[in-house]
Design an enzyme around this catalytic site. Structure first.
Site: not given
Ligand SMILES: [Zn+2]
Length: 208
Positions: A47, A51, A53, A57, A160, A172
């Site tokens: 992260h 990046h 996800d 995660h 999320h 992000e």
């Protein structure tokens, strides 16, 4: 296609990561002092800076990053600026009133994490209802200029989880302060890392 903006922070040992997470280190194993070439390795959280996800995660049986369809990370997007400050540290649906969502990928500039090398947990995140709202607008990827779409101190990653519910991809750690609002082509492909929960990306915007 014409490159418009690089929206990735530089990766260096100064780049801020979540407190307790693994910062970036580059280890030089060979250099020109004693060899005819240079060779180095890296160690870091996945992260890191810009990046994406992977669902694994934030959901127990979610896909890992090498299994996520790449279509999410390449295509038309919309940059919007919502420089809202609020004690709850969450944008709400009301903040989106007056902004037509017209593209399948939405990159949100909150202007609340302006120096990628300086950690602060006072960045703006998304209320889960924002994710539901963007899902109604047929959005397939949400990007944000902060380390997370959930508040830094959140015990449960509700935004999320909302993305998992709607199969929305998460980008992000991008930088957007220098990017005018408008439509672009996003390219931010993850590395094909087996079983991984995220991947650093080189996130860039092309002219639409
Ligand atoms: Zn995340």
């Amino acid at each position: 296609m014409k490159l418009a903006y690089d929206i990735s922070p530089s990766i260096s040992e100064q780049l801020a990561v979540f407190p307790g997470d693994e910062p970036f280190t580059r280890i030089v194993h060979r250099d020109f002092a004693s060899h005819s070439y240079q060779l180095s390795a890296l160690r870091a959280t996945l992260h890191l800076g810009a990046h994406v996800d992977a669902p694994c995660h934030y959901t127990k049986d979610g896909h890992s990053i090498e299994a996520v369809p790449l279509d999410y990370y390449f295509g038309l997007c919309q940059v919007i600026h919502l420089p809202v400050q609020r004690d709850t540290l969450q944008l709400t649906v009301a903040d989106f009133v007056g902004t037509a969502i017209t593209q399948p990928r939405v990159l949100i500039a909150t202007h609340s994490f302006l120096d990628p090398n300086q950690w602060t947990d006072q960045f703006m995140a998304l209320a889960p209802e924002v994710v539901h709202y963007l899902a109604e607008k047929k959005v397939c990827l949400i990007g944000i200029d902060t380390p997370s779409i959930d508040p830094a101190t959140a015990k449960q990653l509700r935004a999320h989880e909302a993305c998992a519910t709607h199969n929305i991809a998460i980008l992000e750690g991008i930088v957007l302060a220098h990017v005018p609002a408008g439509d672009y082509q996003l390219m931010a492909l993850p590395l094909k890392i087996k079983d991984a929960d995220a991947s650093p990306v080189r996130a860039v915007l092309f002219e639409p």
